[in-house]
Design a protein around this motif. Structure first.
Motif, PDB file in Angstrom:
ATOM      1  N   GLY A 173       3.779   3.428   7.345  1.00 32.15           N
ATOM      2  CA  GLY A 173       4.817   4.172   6.657  1.00 32.15           C
ATOM      3  C   GLY A 173       4.429   5.627   6.491  1.00 32.15           C
ATOM      4  N   GLU A 174       4.933   6.262   5.439  1.00 33.62           N
ATOM      5  CA  GLU A 174       4.685   7.669   5.183  1.00 33.62           C
ATOM      6  C   GLU A 174       4.175   7.864   3.760  1.00 33.62           C
ATOM      7  OE1 GLU A 174       8.226   9.830   5.925  1.00 33.62           O
ATOM      8  OE2 GLU A 174       8.447   9.119   7.990  1.00 33.62           O
ATOM      9  N   ALA A 175       3.464   8.949   3.562  1.00 37.36           N
ATOM     10  CA  ALA A 175       3.005   9.318   2.225  1.00 37.36           C
ATOM     11  C   ALA A 175       3.305  10.781   1.987  1.00 37.36           C
ATOM     12  CB  ALA A 175       1.512   9.039   2.069  1.00 37.36           C
ATOM     13  N   ASP A 176       4.112  11.067   0.980  1.00 38.03           N
ATOM     14  CA  ASP A 176       4.421  12.439   0.595  1.00 38.03           C
ATOM     15  C   ASP A 176       3.581  12.796  -0.628  1.00 38.03           C
ATOM     16  OD1 ASP A 176       6.308  12.601   2.596  1.00 38.03           O
ATOM     17  OD2 ASP A 176       7.980  12.060   1.302  1.00 38.03           O
ATOM     18  N   PHE A 177       2.638  13.719  -0.462  1.00 36.87           N
ATOM     19  CA  PHE A 177       1.754  14.112  -1.558  1.00 36.87           C
ATOM     20  C   PHE A 177       2.427  15.242  -2.340  1.00 36.87           C
ATOM     21  CE2 PHE A 177      -0.882  11.961   1.470  1.00 36.87           C
ATOM     22  CZ  PHE A 177      -1.791  11.253   0.704  1.00 36.87           C
ATOM     23  N   LEU A 178       2.798  14.958  -3.594  1.00 33.99           N
ATOM     24  CA  LEU A 178       3.483  15.943  -4.419  1.00 33.99           C
ATOM     25  C   LEU A 178       2.495  16.939  -5.022  1.00 33.99           C
ATOM     26  CD1 LEU A 178       6.062  13.603  -6.204  1.00 33.99           C
ATOM     27  CD2 LEU A 178       6.248  14.772  -3.988  1.00 33.99           C
ATOM     28  N   PHE A 179       1.402  16.431  -5.592  1.00 32.95           N
ATOM     29  CA  PHE A 179       0.324  17.301  -6.052  1.00 32.95           C
ATOM     30  C   PHE A 179      -0.925  16.467  -6.280  1.00 32.95           C
ATOM     31  CE2 PHE A 179       3.122  16.400  -9.706  1.00 32.95           C
ATOM     32  CZ  PHE A 179       2.270  15.765 -10.589  1.00 32.95           C
ATOM     33  N   GLU A 180      -2.078  17.122  -6.156  1.00 33.70           N
ATOM     34  CA  GLU A 180      -3.380  16.504  -6.381  1.00 33.70           C
ATOM     35  C   GLU A 180      -4.424  17.601  -6.340  1.00 33.70           C
ATOM     36  OE1 GLU A 180      -3.896  13.701  -3.208  1.00 33.70           O
ATOM     37  OE2 GLU A 180      -4.392  15.237  -1.739  1.00 33.70           O
ATOM     38  N   THR A 181      -5.657  17.278  -6.711  1.00 31.94           N
ATOM     39  CA  THR A 181      -6.731  18.259  -6.622  1.00 31.94           C
ATOM     40  C   THR A 181      -7.491  18.063  -5.318  1.00 31.94           C
ATOM     41  OG1 THR A 181      -8.072  16.783  -8.004  1.00 31.94           O
ATOM     42  CG2 THR A 181      -7.042  18.658  -9.077  1.00 31.94           C
ATOM     43  N   SER A 182      -8.052  19.148  -4.830  1.00 34.63           N
ATOM     44  CA  SER A 182      -8.757  19.137  -3.549  1.00 34.63           C
ATOM     45  C   SER A 182     -10.195  18.658  -3.724  1.00 34.63           C
ATOM     46  CB  SER A 182      -8.764  20.539  -2.939  1.00 34.63           C
ATOM     47  OG  SER A 182      -7.445  21.005  -2.736  1.00 34.63           O
ATOM     48  N   PRO A 183     -10.797  18.127  -2.645  1.00 35.61           N
ATOM     49  CA  PRO A 183     -12.205  17.717  -2.720  1.00 35.61           C
ATOM     50  C   PRO A 183     -13.092  18.875  -3.173  1.00 35.61           C
ATOM     51  CG  PRO A 183     -11.188  16.922  -0.694  1.00 35.61           C
ATOM     52  CD  PRO A 183     -10.194  17.841  -1.331  1.00 35.61           C
ATOM     53  N   GLY A 184     -14.043  18.569  -4.053  1.00 38.73           N
ATOM     54  CA  GLY A 184     -14.943  19.576  -4.572  1.00 38.73           C
ATOM     55  C   GLY A 184     -14.488  20.186  -5.877  1.00 38.73           C
ATOM     56  N   GLU A 185     -13.205  20.022  -6.212  1.00 39.48           N
ATOM     57  CA  GLU A 185     -12.689  20.516  -7.487  1.00 39.48           C
ATOM     58  C   GLU A 185     -12.764  19.413  -8.536  1.00 39.48           C
ATOM     59  OE1 GLU A 185      -8.725  21.831  -6.932  1.00 39.48           O
ATOM     60  OE2 GLU A 185      -9.252  23.508  -5.611  1.00 39.48           O
ATOM     61  N   PRO A 186     -12.855  19.789  -9.827  1.00 40.80           N
ATOM     62  CA  PRO A 186     -12.795  18.755 -10.877  1.00 40.80           C
ATOM     63  C   PRO A 186     -11.479  17.981 -10.738  1.00 40.80           C
ATOM     64  CG  PRO A 186     -13.491  20.851 -11.789  1.00 40.80           C
ATOM     65  CD  PRO A 186     -13.046  21.138 -10.380  1.00 40.80           C
ATOM     66  N   PRO A 187     -11.514  16.655 -10.717  1.00 45.16           N
ATOM     67  CA  PRO A 187     -10.291  15.876 -10.503  1.00 45.16           C
ATOM     68  C   PRO A 187      -9.248  16.140 -11.584  1.00 45.16           C
ATOM     69  CG  PRO A 187     -12.227  14.495 -10.217  1.00 45.16           C
ATOM     70  CD  PRO A 187     -12.697  15.799 -10.808  1.00 45.16           C
ATOM     71  N   GLY A 188      -8.015  16.332 -11.139  1.00 48.62           N
ATOM     72  CA  GLY A 188      -6.873  16.496 -12.021  1.00 48.62           C
ATOM     73  C   GLY A 188      -5.771  15.553 -11.593  1.00 48.62           C
ATOM     74  N   PRO A 189      -4.553  15.720 -12.111  1.00 45.57           N
ATOM     75  CA  PRO A 189      -3.481  14.766 -11.858  1.00 45.57           C
ATOM     76  C   PRO A 189      -3.082  14.686 -10.384  1.00 45.57           C
ATOM     77  CG  PRO A 189      -2.637  16.717 -12.970  1.00 45.57           C
ATOM     78  CD  PRO A 189      -4.126  16.802 -13.028  1.00 45.57           C
ATOM     79  N   GLN A 190      -2.610  13.519 -10.005  1.00 46.98           N
ATOM     80  CA  GLN A 190      -2.233  13.231  -8.618  1.00 46.98           C
ATOM     81  C   GLN A 190      -0.927  12.457  -8.605  1.00 46.98           C
ATOM     82  OE1 GLN A 190      -4.660  10.245  -6.636  1.00 46.98           O
ATOM     83  NE2 GLN A 190      -4.561  11.369  -4.715  1.00 46.98           N
ATOM     84  N   ALA A 191      -0.009  12.876  -7.738  1.00 46.74           N
ATOM     85  CA  ALA A 191       1.258  12.165  -7.576  1.00 46.74           C
ATOM     86  C   ALA A 191       1.632  12.157  -6.101  1.00 46.74           C
ATOM     87  CB  ALA A 191       2.362  12.824  -8.393  1.00 46.74           C
ATOM     88  N   LEU A 192       1.982  11.003  -5.605  1.00 44.49           N
ATOM     89  CA  LEU A 192       2.456  10.881  -4.226  1.00 44.49           C
ATOM     90  C   LEU A 192       3.555   9.831  -4.173  1.00 44.49           C
ATOM     91  CD1 LEU A 192       1.198   8.093  -2.602  1.00 44.49           C
ATOM     92  CD2 LEU A 192      -0.892   9.313  -3.214  1.00 44.49           C
ATOM     93  N   ILE A 193       4.362   9.910  -3.136  1.00 41.79           N
ATOM     94  CA  ILE A 193       5.375   8.888  -2.876  1.00 41.79           C
ATOM     95  C   ILE A 193       4.980   8.158  -1.600  1.00 41.79           C
ATOM     96  CG2 ILE A 193       7.796   8.397  -2.373  1.00 41.79           C
ATOM     97  CD1 ILE A 193       8.545  10.924  -3.876  1.00 41.79           C
ATOM     98  N   ALA A 194       4.714   6.865  -1.715  1.00 44.03           N
ATOM     99  CA  ALA A 194       4.447   6.014  -0.555  1.00 44.03           C
ATOM    100  C   ALA A 194       5.768   5.439  -0.080  1.00 44.03           C
ATOM    101  CB  ALA A 194       3.476   4.901  -0.928  1.00 44.03           C
ATOM    102  N   ARG A 195       6.027   5.572   1.210  1.00 44.59           N
ATOM    103  CA  ARG A 195       7.256   5.044   1.805  1.00 44.59           C
ATOM    104  C   ARG A 195       6.846   3.949   2.787  1.00 44.59           C
ATOM    105  NH1 ARG A 195      10.966   8.881   0.110  1.00 44.59           N
ATOM    106  NH2 ARG A 195      10.093  10.976  -0.252  1.00 44.59           N
ATOM    107  N   GLN A 196       6.799   2.746   2.292  1.00 45.51           N
ATOM    108  CA  GLN A 196       6.257   1.625   3.048  1.00 45.51           C
ATOM    109  C   GLN A 196       7.319   1.064   3.985  1.00 45.51           C
ATOM    110  OE1 GLN A 196       3.703  -0.803   0.643  1.00 45.51           O
ATOM    111  NE2 GLN A 196       4.075  -2.613   1.904  1.00 45.51           N
ATOM    112  N   ALA A 197       6.950   0.873   5.240  1.00 44.44           N
ATOM    113  CA  ALA A 197       7.885   0.428   6.265  1.00 44.44           C
ATOM    114  C   ALA A 197       8.436  -0.958   5.961  1.00 44.44           C
ATOM    115  CB  ALA A 197       7.204   0.435   7.630  1.00 44.44           C
TER     116      ALA A 197
END
Length: 240
Positions: free
Chosen positions: A10-34
């Motif tokens: 399927g597809e994954a739409d990443f709305l926001f998240e923190t990048s590797p190496g940064e202190p972890p913060g909020p993460q939101a994605l939409i998984a669109r499962q086939a």
């Protein structure tokens, strides 16, 4: 980003998240499962909510439909997640970013022995009033909770319950809202945590549906070593 692999199709739409190496913060994605695809049993190291956006399916023995919510604590294995004939789209929400998934049984040795594990499920009540708030998960002493609100154009929407300090996501399942100068159309979400002032949304379209999920207060304190913030499982082949 679209994936076609042994564990997820399927597809994954990443709305926001923190990048590797940064202190972890909020993460939101939409998984669109086939349609018809099954995501195997797996776990994560962070607290997580999933909120169904559209489509149908099952998570284990639980039926999924728009507005359904699922909470899982760290290292609690869940699944399989099976998409129905129309596919299954759902938000995946974490207050601290984590990449990938730990598939079972292969990753069982990575689990911490004796750790407390739990899962919670809820769906919209079809008998609830056509307007206003309904409780999906009752507010617990540790702050875990979930609510839904159906509202009409021009109405102000503010979650009436006490916050936990663990962070909240405001998820737009249907219709449109605004928060200050920010538009929140269908498929969008807003993260909030104290000490910022709690958001007050204005409904911009008739029969709009908002789901609010609140994490337990310990979720924002759940530090994971940097080397474990990306699961060792393959993320899949990017095909477009």
């Amino acid at each position: 980003m679209r994936f076609d692999e042994g564990n997820f199709r399927g597809e994954a739409d990443f709305l926001f998240e923190t990048s590797p190496g940064e202190p972890p913060g909020p993460q939101a994605l939409i998984a669109r499962q086939a349609a018809g695809w099954s995501l195997p049993v797996h776990f994560h190291l962070q607290h997580q909510f999933q909120v169904v956006l559209r489509g149908s399916g099952t998570l284990g023995s639980h039926i999924l439909q728009p507005g359904s919510v699922h909470y899982t604590s760290p290292q609690s294995g869940y699944g399989p997640t099976r998409a129905g004939e129309e596919g299954l789209d759902y938000f995946t929400l974490r207050v601290l970013t984590e990449k990938g998934a730990w598939y079972l049984p292969e990753a069982r040795t990575a689990m911490t022995l004796g750790i407390f594990k739990e899962q919670k499920w809820a769906s919209l009540n079809p008998a609830a009033p056509a307007r206003g708030w309904q409780t999906l998960l009752e507010l617990r002493e540790d702050g875990l909770a979930a609510w839904a609100c159906t509202s009409q154009a021009g109405e102000s929407v503010a979650c009436p319950e006490k916050d936990s300090g663990g962070g909240r996501f405001y998820v737009v399942i249907r219709g449109k809202f605004s928060e200050g100068t920010t538009d929140l159309p269908e498929e969008s979400c807003l993260y909030w945590a104290p000490p910022e002032a709690a958001p007050h949304l204005v409904t911009m379209a008739s029969n709009s549906l908002l789901v609010v999920v609140q994490f337990p207060r310990q979720a924002r304190l759940n530090e994971v070593p940097a080397e474990l913030q990306v699961a060792p499982s393959p993320r899949g082949k990017k095909v477009n």
